[in-house]
Design an enzyme around this catalytic site. Sequence first.
Site, PDB file in Angstrom:
ATOM      1  N   CYS A   9      51.954  61.277  -8.142  1.00 49.64           N
ATOM      2  CA  CYS A   9      50.496  60.821  -7.710  1.00 49.64           C
ATOM      3  C   CYS A   9      49.581  60.874  -9.057  1.00 49.64           C
ATOM      4  O   CYS A   9      48.702  59.922  -9.143  1.00 49.64           O
ATOM      5  CB  CYS A   9      49.902  61.587  -6.820  1.00 49.64           C
ATOM      6  SG  CYS A   9      49.911  63.278  -7.231  1.00 49.64           S
ATOM      7  N   GLU A  38      44.821  63.721   0.282  1.00 55.83           N
ATOM      8  CA  GLU A  38      45.134  63.449  -1.198  1.00 55.83           C
ATOM      9  C   GLU A  38      45.968  62.460  -1.152  1.00 55.83           C
ATOM     10  O   GLU A  38      47.143  62.233  -0.887  1.00 55.83           O
ATOM     11  CB  GLU A  38      46.127  64.766  -1.553  1.00 55.83           C
ATOM     12  CG  GLU A  38      45.154  66.139  -1.302  1.00 55.83           C
ATOM     13  CD  GLU A  38      43.998  66.260  -2.046  1.00 55.83           C
ATOM     14  OE1 GLU A  38      43.982  65.599  -3.340  1.00 55.83           O
ATOM     15  OE2 GLU A  38      43.161  67.019  -2.107  1.00 55.83           O
ATOM     16  N   LYS A  56      54.969  68.324   9.650  1.00 62.14           N
ATOM     17  CA  LYS A  56      55.982  67.126   9.640  1.00 62.14           C
ATOM     18  C   LYS A  56      56.114  66.675   8.203  1.00 62.14           C
ATOM     19  O   LYS A  56      55.362  66.019   7.318  1.00 62.14           O
ATOM     20  CB  LYS A  56      55.405  65.787  10.288  1.00 62.14           C
ATOM     21  CG  LYS A  56      56.311  64.592  10.432  1.00 62.14           C
ATOM     22  CD  LYS A  56      55.773  63.248  10.205  1.00 62.14           C
ATOM     23  CE  LYS A  56      55.976  62.678   8.951  1.00 62.14           C
ATOM     24  NZ  LYS A  56      57.172  62.405   8.461  1.00 62.14           N
ATOM     25  N   GLU A  89      48.682  50.814  -7.448  1.00 58.18           N
ATOM     26  CA  GLU A  89      49.835  52.009  -7.569  1.00 58.18           C
ATOM     27  C   GLU A  89      51.273  51.375  -7.536  1.00 58.18           C
ATOM     28  O   GLU A  89      51.598  50.890  -6.345  1.00 58.18           O
ATOM     29  CB  GLU A  89      49.604  53.074  -6.943  1.00 58.18           C
ATOM     30  CG  GLU A  89      50.615  54.472  -6.883  1.00 58.18           C
ATOM     31  CD  GLU A  89      50.080  55.391  -6.007  1.00 58.18           C
ATOM     32  OE1 GLU A  89      50.194  55.056  -4.704  1.00 58.18           O
ATOM     33  OE2 GLU A  89      49.984  56.598  -6.360  1.00 58.18           O
ATOM     34  N   GLY A 105      46.641  56.978   4.399  1.00 57.28           N
ATOM     35  CA  GLY A 105      45.419  57.990   4.710  1.00 57.28           C
ATOM     36  C   GLY A 105      44.428  57.141   5.256  1.00 57.28           C
ATOM     37  O   GLY A 105      43.534  58.013   6.062  1.00 57.28           O
TER      38      GLY A 105
END
Length: 497
Positions: free
Chosen positions: A284, A250, A175, A385, A233
Site C-alpha cells: 500500500c 486502511e 477473516k 493504484e 472500504g
Amino acid sequence: MPKKFQNFIAGKWVDARSGKTFENRNPANWDELVGTFPKSGKEDVDEAVRAARAAHETWRLVPAPKRGDIMRKVGDVMVARKEELARQMTREMGKVLTETRGDVQEGIDTAYYAAGEGRRLFGKTVPSELPDKLNMAMRVPIGVAGIVTPWNFPMAIPTWKIFPALLCGNTIVFKPASDTPATATSLVEILLEAGIPAGAINIVHGGGAEVGNAIVGHPDVDLVSFTGSTEVGKKISAMAASTLKRVSLELGGKNAQIVMDDADLGLALEGLLWGAFGTTGQRCTATSRLILHEKIHDKFIGMLVDRVKKLRLGDGLLPTTDVGPCINQGQQETVKNYVEIGVQEGARIVTGGDIPRGSGLEKGWFFSPTVFENVKPEHRIAKEEIFGPVLSVLKTKSLDEAIHILNDTIYGLSSSIYTADVNRAFRAVRDVKAGIIYINAPTIGAEAHMPFGGVKQTGNGHREGGWTVYDFFSEWKTVYVDYSGGLQRAQIDNYNE
Ligand code: NAD
C-alpha cells in the site's frame, strides 16, 4: 501431500458448514498446492460471533498486564518459528524471503509492544471543578472485533489489529484474505499456543462477499478493522453504517517519491528500487510515481533503467531472486491492462512492460519490472493504484510543482523527498498531504511502534501502529467519584453565590 486446513471456531478446528473448500496455490508456481481451506459462509460467521461474544465475558475481566504476558509469549513463539513462517508465507504469496522474514518480524515487534502496553493502557485523572470529588477516565474493552485483512502483509497486518484488540480485552472473528490463509492459520495456532482462551480468537476462511460481508453486517460485531482496497472500504463503510459500528479503514495509495536536483542521486536510486519493486510493487506504501526535477531527469532515468533491467524475477525462496510474482492471475492482468492504458495515454515504456517468458517463470504470475516516462499528472497511470511492478515518472520544474503533483491524487498514504536542502525538506513535511513522509528514504519502511495510516481516500482517519491503534480498540469510560456526602451540581454550584 497438501494440507487440509480448517476454521477455528468456539475452540474447535472445523470445516465450513457447507463442506465446501477452496485451493491456495503458490503464485510463483501454480502447480504447487499449498493447501485446501474451508469456503465458509454466513452460518460459520454466526457461530464464530456467538463464540466470541461468550468469550468476551471472561476475557474482558482478565487484567490487562496478564493479557500482556500472553502477548509476550506470542512474541516468543513467533521468534522460535520465524524462519518456518517466512518460508510458508513466501510459498503462498510470493515475496522474497528477506521480506517475509521482515513481515514476521513486524508481528514480533507488535507482540512485544502489546506486552508492554498491558502495563500501561493509560487513563487520566483530572481535577474536578467541585471539592471532594475525583474525576478519571479509563480505557475499557469494546466487545467483538471483526478483523478483515489483505494478502500483501499476511502476518504483519493481522497482528497490527489482533494483538492490540486482544490486549484491550476484545475478542476476535478474523477473516484473512483467501490468497494467504495458511499464514493466518499459523497466527491462530501461535495465539492458542501462547494461551489465548478458546472463543477469544476465531478464524473463518472464505471470500469477501460471503464471509467479509457477514462479519461487517453482523449486529453483534461491535467494531470492524479492515485493510484493503478503497473500493471495498467504501462498501464496508456503507454497510457498517446500518448498525453504527466503529470502523477503521486502511486503504489504497498512489505514493510518490520526489527527487530534487540537489539530491544524492545514488541514495535516491537505492531507495526508489526498494520502494517501487520491493514486494513486486504490491505494498500500500509502494512508490508508484517518481517525480524528477528536470535538471537531473535524463541522468536519473539512465541510472534507473540500468538497474531495473538487472532485477531478477523468480521464486522468492531462491537467494538469486530480487522480485517475486504478482499475487494471482487477476492481479497480473490488472497490471497488463494498466501498461496498455499508459501506452495509449502517450507515456513511453523505458523498460519492462511485458509478461516474461522462459527460465522457469512460465508457471507463475510474473510481470517484468516496468518504468514509464513522459507520464502527465492527468494520466490514469499517474492517478490510479496499479498494485504491481510499474513506476510512472513525471518531470517537474520546482519544489512547489513537485508537491502539487504529489498531492494530485485521491489517496494520501506515504510520500518521500530526496534533497540535501533542509528548507526544502521541511516545506515538504508541511505541505505534502499524506499520513507518512520520509526524508531521504523510500516510501516504504514503516516501524511497528509509529502511527500508520493515510489521509483522503486512504482511510477514515484512524491510525494503526504504536500507541494510536489502542484508541481504536478501546472505549473511554468516564468516572466521577463524589466523596463530599452531599449533592454537588456541576456548572451551577460554583456560579450561584
Ligand atoms: P481487497 O479490498 O480486495 O480485499 C481485502 C480483504 O477484504 C480480503 O480479505 C477480502 O476477501 C475482503 N473483502 C472483499 N470484498 C469484501 C466485502 N464486500 N466485504 C467485506 N470484506 C471484503 O484488497 P486486497 O487485494 O486483498 O489488498 C490490496 C489492497 O489493500 C490495495 O488497495 C492496498 O493498497 C490495500 N492495502 C492497504 C494497506 C494500508 O494499511 N493502507 C495495507 C495493505 C494493503
